[in-house]
Design an enzyme around this catalytic site. Structure first.
Site, PDB file in Angstrom:
ATOM      1  CB  SER A 277      21.834  69.317  33.217  1.00 34.14           C
ATOM      2  OG  SER A 277      21.714  69.372  34.491  1.00 34.14           O
TER       3      SER A 277
ATOM      4  CE1 TYR B 205      25.346  65.002  33.154  1.00 30.67           C
ATOM      5  CE2 TYR B 205      24.545  66.730  34.643  1.00 30.67           C
ATOM      6  CZ  TYR B 205      24.211  65.897  33.704  1.00 30.67           C
ATOM      7  OH  TYR B 205      22.933  65.533  33.290  1.00 30.67           O
TER       8      TYR B 205
HETATM    9  P1  NDP Z   1      19.997  57.686  31.250  1.00 30.70           P
HETATM   10  O1  NDP Z   1      21.221  57.318  31.851  1.00 30.70           O
HETATM   11  O2  NDP Z   1      18.713  57.092  31.613  1.00 30.70           O
HETATM   12  O3  NDP Z   1      20.000  57.224  29.603  1.00 30.70           O
HETATM   13  C1  NDP Z   1      20.828  57.750  28.701  1.00 30.70           C
HETATM   14  C2  NDP Z   1      21.048  57.007  27.502  1.00 30.70           C
HETATM   15  O4  NDP Z   1      22.024  57.535  26.813  1.00 30.70           O
HETATM   16  C3  NDP Z   1      21.285  55.546  27.608  1.00 30.70           C
HETATM   17  O5  NDP Z   1      20.457  54.916  26.467  1.00 30.70           O
HETATM   18  C4  NDP Z   1      22.630  55.229  27.291  1.00 30.70           C
HETATM   19  O6  NDP Z   1      23.019  54.125  26.801  1.00 30.70           O
HETATM   20  C5  NDP Z   1      22.688  56.470  26.337  1.00 30.70           C
HETATM   21  N1  NDP Z   1      24.087  56.681  26.334  1.00 30.70           N
HETATM   22  C6  NDP Z   1      25.091  57.209  27.265  1.00 30.70           C
HETATM   23  N2  NDP Z   1      26.415  57.148  26.875  1.00 30.70           N
HETATM   24  C7  NDP Z   1      26.417  56.920  25.504  1.00 30.70           C
HETATM   25  C8  NDP Z   1      27.431  56.670  24.493  1.00 30.70           C
HETATM   26  N3  NDP Z   1      28.701  56.760  24.750  1.00 30.70           N
HETATM   27  N4  NDP Z   1      26.889  56.021  23.306  1.00 30.70           N
HETATM   28  C9  NDP Z   1      25.530  56.128  23.125  1.00 30.70           C
HETATM   29  N5  NDP Z   1      24.629  56.167  23.869  1.00 30.70           N
HETATM   30  C10 NDP Z   1      25.089  56.576  25.043  1.00 30.70           C
HETATM   31  O7  NDP Z   1      19.865  59.238  31.319  1.00 30.70           O
HETATM   32  P2  NDP Z   1      18.526  60.150  31.074  1.00 30.70           P
HETATM   33  O8  NDP Z   1      17.603  59.767  30.205  1.00 30.70           O
HETATM   34  O9  NDP Z   1      18.237  60.594  32.534  1.00 30.70           O
HETATM   35  O10 NDP Z   1      19.411  61.517  30.671  1.00 30.70           O
HETATM   36  C11 NDP Z   1      19.283  62.009  29.213  1.00 30.70           C
HETATM   37  C12 NDP Z   1      19.837  63.467  29.136  1.00 30.70           C
HETATM   38  O11 NDP Z   1      19.156  64.410  29.833  1.00 30.70           O
HETATM   39  C13 NDP Z   1      21.374  63.621  29.436  1.00 30.70           C
HETATM   40  O12 NDP Z   1      21.976  64.452  28.467  1.00 30.70           O
HETATM   41  C14 NDP Z   1      21.385  64.087  30.822  1.00 30.70           C
HETATM   42  O13 NDP Z   1      22.407  64.791  30.999  1.00 30.70           O
HETATM   43  C15 NDP Z   1      20.296  65.096  30.734  1.00 30.70           C
HETATM   44  N6  NDP Z   1      19.571  65.267  31.945  1.00 30.70           N
HETATM   45  C16 NDP Z   1      18.912  64.099  32.899  1.00 30.70           C
HETATM   46  C17 NDP Z   1      18.465  64.418  34.104  1.00 30.70           C
HETATM   47  C18 NDP Z   1      18.095  63.530  35.061  1.00 30.70           C
HETATM   48  O14 NDP Z   1      17.744  63.736  36.273  1.00 30.70           O
HETATM   49  N7  NDP Z   1      17.809  62.253  34.437  1.00 30.70           N
HETATM   50  C19 NDP Z   1      18.400  65.955  34.701  1.00 30.70           C
HETATM   51  C20 NDP Z   1      18.885  66.829  33.553  1.00 30.70           C
HETATM   52  C21 NDP Z   1      19.387  66.704  32.582  1.00 30.70           C
HETATM   53  P3  NDP Z   1      23.589  52.980  28.012  1.00 30.70           P
HETATM   54  O15 NDP Z   1      22.685  52.722  29.031  1.00 30.70           O
HETATM   55  O16 NDP Z   1      23.424  51.566  26.957  1.00 30.70           O
HETATM   56  O17 NDP Z   1      24.873  53.569  28.075  1.00 30.70           O
END
Ligand code: NDP
Length: 240
Positions: free
Chosen positions: A136, A149
């Site tokens: 990020s 985070y």
């Molecule tokens: P979302 O919250 O939309 O999706 C995250 C996904 O990861 C979900 O499917 C969630 O499953 C899964 N997940 C979370 N925790 C676990 C776990 N313990 N075990 C297995 N699966 C897990 O996030 P984004 O798509 O927005 O983010 C994806 C990546 O991008 C992350 O690394 C985030 O830090 C990074 N990012 C995102 C930004 C943003 O603005 N969106 C900006 C910068 C970086 P479930 O919902 O079932 O928990």
């Protein structure tokens, strides 16, 4: 840029929603054999319907032993995307042990664990590989209520360089993408604080939020041979 991942085995964590889900869809469309790993089974079921033939693994990546059981024998993987993360919003003075431990377990420790499983397999098979961490922009800039985070993402920068150096001799490349806000479920959560939203937009060189597709394109580039000489890049918040 026409990419082709035909027949290449790939694994994406956090595949149920957002960036991870769209990464799976893109890799599947480009011919990769994808293992989609996430926590909510319903997300994986609907993803399988959209992407017939993918393999799904439902596991809480914050649980080391469960992850070992679920992925220890996952089979060959040439392309890995470490994407799963959670984003707690807490002022520094209110950070709790539970939130600290959970966030580091999911965002950082699972990245190390899954990378170890996959990289050991690549080395054992003697094949080159590419690992992309979804970090990020907050690895590089500070914002209120995101200290835990951001720290997980800052640590990913160090792991990216360290892993690239140690795995380079095996022809395994390791890079990070560092997106600004993307309007996924996670992005919406962060943007509920208008002050954070304003500062995030201001801190990005292009002064805008990103589309999921922007991040997926960066991931695909770093997975592909088009970035064959790129390793250890932690592309700051300009690669989003
Ligand atoms: P979302 O919250 O939309 O999706 C995250 C996904 O990861 C979900 O499917 C969630 O499953 C899964 N997940 C979370 N925790 C676990 C776990 N313990 N075990 C297995 N699966 C897990 O996030 P984004 O798509 O927005 O983010 C994806 C990546 O991008 C992350 O690394 C985030 O830090 C990074 N990012 C995102 C930004 C943003 O603005 N969106 C900006 C910068 C970086 P479930 O919902 O079932 O928990």
């Amino acid at each position: 840029m026409q990419l082709n991942f035909r027949g290449l085995p790939a694994l994406v964590t956090g595949a149920g929603k957002g960036i991870g889900r769209d990464t799976v869809k893109a890799l599947h469309a480009l011919g990769a054999k994808v293992v989609a790993v996430s926590r909510t089974d319903a997300d994986l079921v609907s993803l399988s319907e959209e992407c017939p033939g993918i393999q799904t693994v439902c596991v809480d990546l914050g649980d080391w032993d469960a992850t070992e059981r679920a992925l220890g024998n996952v089979g060959p993987v040439d392309l890995l995307v470490n994407n799963a993360a959670v984003v707690p919003l807490q002022p520094f003075l209110e950070v709790t042990k539970e939130v600290f431990d959970r966030t580091f377990s999911v965002n950082l420790r699972s990245l190390v664990q899954v990378s170890q499983i996959v990289a050991r397999g690549m080395i054992h098979r003697g094949v080159p590989g590419s690992i992309v961490h979804v970090s990020s922009m907050v690895a590089h800039v500070t914002l209120p209520n995101l200290s835990v985070y951001s720290s997980t993402k800052g640590a990913i920068s160090v792991f990216t360089r360290a892993m690239a150096a140690e795995l380079g001799p095996y022809k395994i490349r390791v890079n990070s993408v560092n997106p600004t806000v993307v309007l996924t479920a996670m992005g919406q959560k962060v943007l509920t604080d208008p002050e954070i939203a304003r500062k995030l937009k201001e801190r990005h060189p292009l002064q805008k939020f990103a589309e999921t597709e922007d991040v997926v394109n960066s991931i695909l580039f770093l997975l592909s041979d088009r970035s064959a000489s790129t390793s250890g890049s932690d592309a700051g918040f300009t690669l989003s």
